[in-house]
Each structure stands twice: as C-alpha cells, then as structure tokens.
Write an enzyme that holds these catalytic residues in place. Structure first.
Site, PDB file in Angstrom:
ATOM      1  N   GLU A  73      18.181  -5.248  -5.246  1.00 22.77           N
ATOM      2  CA  GLU A  73      17.890  -6.391  -4.373  1.00 22.77           C
ATOM      3  C   GLU A  73      16.422  -6.415  -3.968  1.00 22.77           C
ATOM      4  O   GLU A  73      15.820  -7.476  -3.825  1.00 22.77           O
ATOM      5  CB  GLU A  73      18.803  -6.373  -3.142  1.00 22.77           C
ATOM      6  CG  GLU A  73      20.302  -6.477  -3.456  1.00 22.77           C
ATOM      7  CD  GLU A  73      20.670  -7.628  -4.395  1.00 22.77           C
ATOM      8  OE1 GLU A  73      19.948  -8.637  -4.443  1.00 22.77           O
ATOM      9  OE2 GLU A  73      21.689  -7.503  -5.108  1.00 22.77           O
TER      10      GLU A  73
ATOM     11  N   HIS B  55       9.902  -9.950  -6.378  1.00 24.24           N
ATOM     12  CA  HIS B  55       9.636 -11.112  -7.235  1.00 24.24           C
ATOM     13  C   HIS B  55       9.328 -12.328  -6.353  1.00 24.24           C
ATOM     14  O   HIS B  55       8.416 -13.115  -6.628  1.00 24.24           O
ATOM     15  CB  HIS B  55      10.883 -11.372  -8.091  1.00 24.24           C
ATOM     16  CG  HIS B  55      10.650 -12.231  -9.291  1.00 24.24           C
ATOM     17  ND1 HIS B  55      11.679 -12.726 -10.046  1.00 24.24           N
ATOM     18  CD2 HIS B  55       9.524 -12.694  -9.880  1.00 24.24           C
ATOM     19  CE1 HIS B  55      11.193 -13.444 -11.049  1.00 24.24           C
ATOM     20  NE2 HIS B  55       9.895 -13.448 -10.965  1.00 24.24           N
TER      21      HIS B  55
ATOM     22  N   HIS C 102      14.430  -8.193  -6.552  1.00 21.49           N
ATOM     23  CA  HIS C 102      14.424  -9.651  -6.362  1.00 21.49           C
ATOM     24  C   HIS C 102      13.439 -10.024  -5.249  1.00 21.49           C
ATOM     25  O   HIS C 102      12.702 -11.000  -5.342  1.00 21.49           O
ATOM     26  CB  HIS C 102      15.811 -10.144  -5.945  1.00 21.49           C
ATOM     27  CG  HIS C 102      16.816 -10.212  -7.062  1.00 21.49           C
ATOM     28  ND1 HIS C 102      16.572 -10.882  -8.236  1.00 21.49           N
ATOM     29  CD2 HIS C 102      18.079  -9.722  -7.165  1.00 21.49           C
ATOM     30  CE1 HIS C 102      17.655 -10.787  -9.017  1.00 21.49           C
ATOM     31  NE2 HIS C 102      18.580 -10.089  -8.394  1.00 21.49           N
TER      32      HIS C 102
HETATM   33 ZN    ZN Z   1      20.517  -9.568  -8.994  1.00 20.30          ZN
END
Ligand code: ZN
Length: 671
Positions: A462, A468, A465
């Site tokens: 997580e 990102h 993410h």
């Molecule tokens: Zn994911």
C-alpha cells in the site's frame, strides 16, 4: 465541508455524517453553474480551466473515506444518500456533448502539438473516456447508458454491503479451551478480546480475515476449521449457515447483464473490450494467452507441491481425504517442518512501529526523501498518524495519513486512496495527500502490534501505491500520481515494494525482537527468504483461477442464456484448480474486486503488473542496489504518473520491454 488548512485537507475531527449530503448538494449545484458559465463563454483556452474543479473529488472523497474507516449505520446512510446524486452528476459530465466538442477542438487545434506531454495525454484520455461514456450516441441510447451507469453504481454498493453484513452476522462463541488448541497466543488473545467486547467468556471467532486465518492456519480441530471455511466461503450467498439472508446472486446476474448491455450500446463486443480500452493489454486473447501460459508453467510444480503436502498431512496423522480446510493448516505445519520456520516464530520480530520506521528508512534512502511525523493535522481516530514527505533539501512533497489497525466499524482489507491529488493552478501548487489504510491486529495491553510477514508485505504494497501518488511531478491533476495510469500497470509500484520484504538488508533494518531487542537471527532470516517460493506455484494457480474466471465471465456473456457464473467457475476450476472446493463454495458472491470495486474484467492486472514489478526489481539487484537505480525508478516511473503510456515509462526505466524471466525466477517457476 470545510477544507482544514494550508495543506488543503479536510478537518476530519469536525466532519459528521449529517454534513455529507448538504455539502454534496452545494458542490453539485456550484459545479453545474460553473459548467454552464464555462460552456457559454466562447473560449478556446488550452484546457477548460475549471475542469478539475468540476470533478468534485474534494467533497466526495472524504465521504467515501470516512464511510470506509467508520462504517457506522449513520455513515452508510449518508454515503448512500449521496451516491446516486454523485453518480448522476458524473454521468451528466461524462456525457456532456458541448464539453466533449471542446476537447475535440483542442485535440485538432493548431496549439495541440505545443502542449506538454501531460496535457496532450489529459486530452486524449478525456476524449477516450467521453466515448466510453456514450457521449456520441443518439439521445435514447445515451439516456439508457446513463441509466445503466446509475443502476450499476447502486448494485456495486449493495454487493459490498452484503459481503460486510454477512460476515458480521456470523460468529462462533467458544468456551471450551480444547476447541481452540493449536491457535497462536496472539490469535487466542484477539479472540478473547472480541468475546470480552461482547461481555462474553472464552473466545469469539469471526470472519474478518485475521480472525479467520488464525483458525484456518493453526486450529488443530478439523471440524472447527471446516465450519469456519463453510461460513467464510458462502458469505453473501444461497448456501451455508446464513443461506439466502444476504445473497448477492441476483445482483451479480444483473450487473453482468448491464455491463454487457453497456458494451453493446458502445458498439463493442463485450465488457472485456470496455475494460481493456483503458489498459496496457491489447485484447482479451492476449490476456487469456498470458494467463494460460502461467497456468501451464505453474501446473506441474503446483501438483508436486500439493502431492508433497498431502503425503505430509497423512504422515502427520492427518486425513486421507485431504480437503481445502486442511490446506492452510498443514501448509503452515509443512513450512515449519521443511524450512524450520513458522509465522509465529517470526512475528515477535515484526513490531508494527519498527516495521513502519524501517520501511520509511528504506524509501528515504532509495528515493532521497525524508519522512517526518506531524501532529498539526486533525484525524478521524486516535490510531491515525500523519506524516510529511520532503525532498532531502527540505522542499515539501506531500503528506499522508496512516491508519494501521483494525476496528469494529472499519471496512476490512488494506488500501491506498488519494485524499488530494497534485495539481498546479495559476495561483498555487496543491501537493498530494494520501490515505493508507490497513487492518492489522491492534496492540493489546502489554503486547505491541506484531505483524505476520504477509502483513508486512501488505503494508509495503500500500505504501508503494502511496509513493506513486505522492512522488509525482506531474502538475495536471487528471494524469498526476496514479490517475491516468493504465489499470494493469497501476500495481507495478505497489508490488515492486513487496520485493524489499525478502531483501536481507532491508529485513535486518526493522526486524527486532519486541522483548529482547535482539536482531533477527541470520538463520531465521534465511528461512524467510527461502519461504518466498514455498507453495508459490499453488498461489499462482489460485490467482490465475480468479483472473480467468473474471475474464471469461465478462467475455462469454450471452444475453440469451444470461450469466453462467457457477458454470464458468466450474469450467475454469476444472482447467486450473488442482484442489477442488466443495460444491457449496460461492467464491463469486464475495469477489468484491470485480463486483464491488474497479477490477471487473481486469483482475489479471495483478499478475500482469507483477511481471513488470519483478523485472523492475531485477534492475535493482543487477546494479547491486545502487542509489542511482532508485533515483531512476523514481524519475522515470513514480514521478511520471499517467502523463505517458505505461509501456513507454517502463521502457525508459529498463531500456527494454518487460521480461517474464525475473517473475518466473522469483516465484521458483523456472525449470
Ligand atoms: Zn494494490
């Protein structure tokens, strides 16, 4: 809904369910007026300047988030009252012909070639999405398309409710200590705490994943495992202990029918074509070939893994009729026997705060950033911590909320969501803000939160993410961070992070015994690394089974016969699965990814992106984990968001297209 402060984040301590609907009404009215003004002004500005403001994420986002982390009846009612209004507005916006023609003019205008890559991609994506929303259709077809979109959003919400409600409606109260024999100390403590919360003696076993897993992996009593398996695998269905009470059956039929109808209205063959229009993969054939190739490669090793497990179970006094509810239990035992390693032995070294600190140290090093806790911001719960991200020279990057522990009213699972996306307007730069949500077992009196290695993987995933989203340099909101990224590439940065959880130096950086402070012994560390390929072929088959089922369910839908959910599943299982579950198993009824989330005809994305992430990590290994590789990954992939095609970004990082080899090596599937 007031925006709290200079960071542009909501005042979470002051938002109540009753604020949601009036705030949404106000934003929608404001947006509609803005849109009208925008379209009536004869403008040929480079981008409709208020486009992003019209997207209402700032009002709707906090409602969605607070409902997820505080799923009380009041928040559910507030969310559900807003949902149709928001969906209606989104349909209106996505089908607005004037706005669409504005974008078309931009795309064909003389200035298009001079726009930045990010702006060009924003316009191309917008045109694609307008078409996928039925903008160019005759009035009646467009109206029908919008009607379906509304109904689908309602069905998806109801699907999720049924999954949650059916899980919460079942529990087992155990007072006989002998029945929970074999369960770990932590598993028992959690079950005892759950009983105490209901003023009960003994243990309360429930179907949230940590609790379910604690029984399935360790409880010696086979009948107890079978009982939990049945309850879990029949959630929201016509089978099992709550048969028919929260059945998702007819909802799934209707969703598949409506998705197919939408595809046909758009002139496409099936819903897979709708789904792939926004992905890296070019066709359903390409996806199917990819999955069948994995099936073929994993098949023999998986059969060997299962054969070994079955004979081990028998030798350990287990059953001769090996069943799915024996899988995790004997799997854990075999892992211990073969590798001399059990999750329970590792857990004391994985204290949540230390793991989090170690994870921060890793990304600080590879990306050249700093992470620092801040206490300036209000949150929705005392468990939540807020952190600021800065460049090494102190320049602010963004911030995130970390909400690590399970709570009674919190939706299960783990996820990253955007609170605010990066965007630059004429006046200012809004920096990105992320929510990171996990559901680890919370600390108990005298016992810190101790994680399993799987949970460490989840946390890293997580956070990948989150990075990102936060490390983007893109100023156009529609393609900054994870926005505008092809869905089958969006799991690249997240699965990339998981690789570090098997990297010895990284593990050493955070694994310390919570009582003695001793570092993780090398022998145990080697076992953790070796455990990566343990039952990896079986795990691959399982993912292929889900992905192939999802693909064919949407591809082969035929309005004449309707959805063939169980038949499709049975066919896929005959082809892929090597340990068949009992016929009462209703996996589709709780398959939230494809019926309650955004993965419909796209579940294959996980495996697809895993190939990318394994190859990306191989670049780090090849360079001896050189700092330069980290900076390049940050610059070419994380910073670029959705401003360019995922394939181009990957090639600019790796110097070539992705290779399957590192993935095969990582999962032990090479010959
Ligand atoms: Zn994911």
């Amino acid at each position: 809904m007031t925006l709290g402060n200079a960071d542009g984040v909501p005042a979470f301590d002051r938002i109540r369910p009753e604020h949601a609907e009036p705030a949404i009404d106000e934003v929608l009215a404001h947006n509609r007026a803005q849109l009208e003004a925008l379209l009536s002004a004869a403008t040929d500005s480079p981008l409709p300047p208020t486009w992003d403001e019209l997207v209402l994420a700032r009002a709707w986002g906090p409602v969605v988030h607070l409902f997820a982390v505080t799923s009380t009846t009041a928040w559910r009612a507030a969310h559900n009252a807003c949902l149709p209004k928001v969906t209606q507005y989104q349909v209106e916006l996505s089908q607005n012909g004037d706005l669409f023609r504005g974008y078309q003019r931009l795309a064909s205008g003389p200035t298009f070639a001079n726009l930045s890559q990010a702006r060009q991609k924003t316009i191309r994506d917008a045109l694609r999405d307008f078409k996928l929303s039925g903008v160019g259709l005759p009035d009646d077809a467009r109206a029908r398309f919008g009607e379906i979109a509304l109904r689908l959003s309602e069905l998806s919400a109801k699907f999720q409710e049924n999954v949650i409600d059916s899980a919460q409606a079942w529990s087992k109260h155990v007072t006989d200590e002998a029945l929970v024999a074999g369960m770990t100390a932590q598993g028992k403590a959690a079950a005892r705490a759950k009983a105490q919360a209901k003023s009960l003696d003994g243990y309360r076993l429930t179907l949230d994943f940590p609790s379910y897993d604690a029984v399935m992996s360790y409880a010696d009593n086979r009948e107890l495992r079978r009982e939990l398996y049945e309850a879990y695998s029949t959630r929201a269905s016509d089978q099992g202990p709550l048969a028919g009470r929260f059945d998702n059956g007819s909802l799934m039929d209707e969703m598949l029918r409506l998705r197919h109808e939408q595809a046909r209205i758009l002139g496409l063959k099936n819903y897979v074509e709708v789904s792939l229009a926004t992905k890296m993969a070019k066709s359903s054939d390409e996806v199917e070939r990819f999955l069948l190739d994995l099936n073929a490669r994993a098949r023999r090793p998986a059969q060997a893994e299962l054969g070994e497990l079955k004979s081990f179970a028998k030798k350990s006094g287990g059953p001769s009729d090996f069943q799915v509810w024996d899988f995790l239990y004997y799997g854990e035992m075999l892992k211990h026997h073969k590798l001399g390693f059990s999750e329970d032995e590792l857990r004391p070294y994985l204290q949540a705060p230390e793991v989090i600190r170690g994870m921060f140290a890793l990304v600080e090093r590879i990306y050249g950033i700093q992470i620092e806790e801040t206490r300036e911001l209000a949150t929705w719960h005392s468990d939540v911590t807020t952190y600021r991200l800065r460049e090494a020279n102190g320049t602010p990057i963004g911030l995130f909320y970390l909400d690590p522990y399970a709570r009674e009213d919190k939706r299960s699972g783990a996820w990253m969501d955007e609170c605010v996306g990066r965007r630059r307007s004429r006046e200012s730069l809004q920096r990105p803000v992320a929510y990171l949500t996990c559901n680890f077992a919370p600390p108990l009196p005298g016992l810190p939160a101790l994680l399993s290695h799987d949970e460490v993987l989840t946390l890293f995933h997580e956070f990948g993410h989150g990075l990102h989203h936060m490390l983007t340099h893109v100023d156009e909101a529609a393609v900054s961070g994870i926005r505008g990224v092809e869905w089958d590439a969006v799991e690249l940065p997240s699965q990339f992070m998981e690789n570090w959880c098997y990297e010895p130096n990284t593990l050493r950086g955070f694994a310390r015994h919570w009582q003695t402070g001793a570092p993780l012994p090398d022998a145990l560390l080697d076992k953790v690394v070796a455990s990566r390929t343990f039952h990896a072929a079986l795990a691959t088959l399982r993912q292929v089974e889900f992905a192939l089922f999802d693909l064919r369910l949407h591809r082969d839908y035929d309005p004449a016969s309707g959805a063939r959910i169980l038949e499709t599943l049975a066919e896929v299982r005959r082809e892929v699965s090597i340990l068949l579950p009992p016929t009462y198993n209703r996996m589709p009824n709780s398959f939230s990814h494809i019926f309650g989330g955004g993965y419909a005809a796209g579940y294959y994305s996980y495996k697809w992106a895993e190939v990318l992430s394994a190859d990306a990590f191989a670049a780090f290994e090849e360079s001896g984990f050189a700092v330069e590789t980290g900076r390049r990954f940050r610059d070419t992939i994380l910073a670029q968001g959705g401003s360019r095609e995922a394939l181009d970004l990957f090639v600019s990082f790796r110097g070539r297209e992705a290779s399957l080899e590192p993935f095969l090596k990582q999962t032990g599937l090479t010959a």
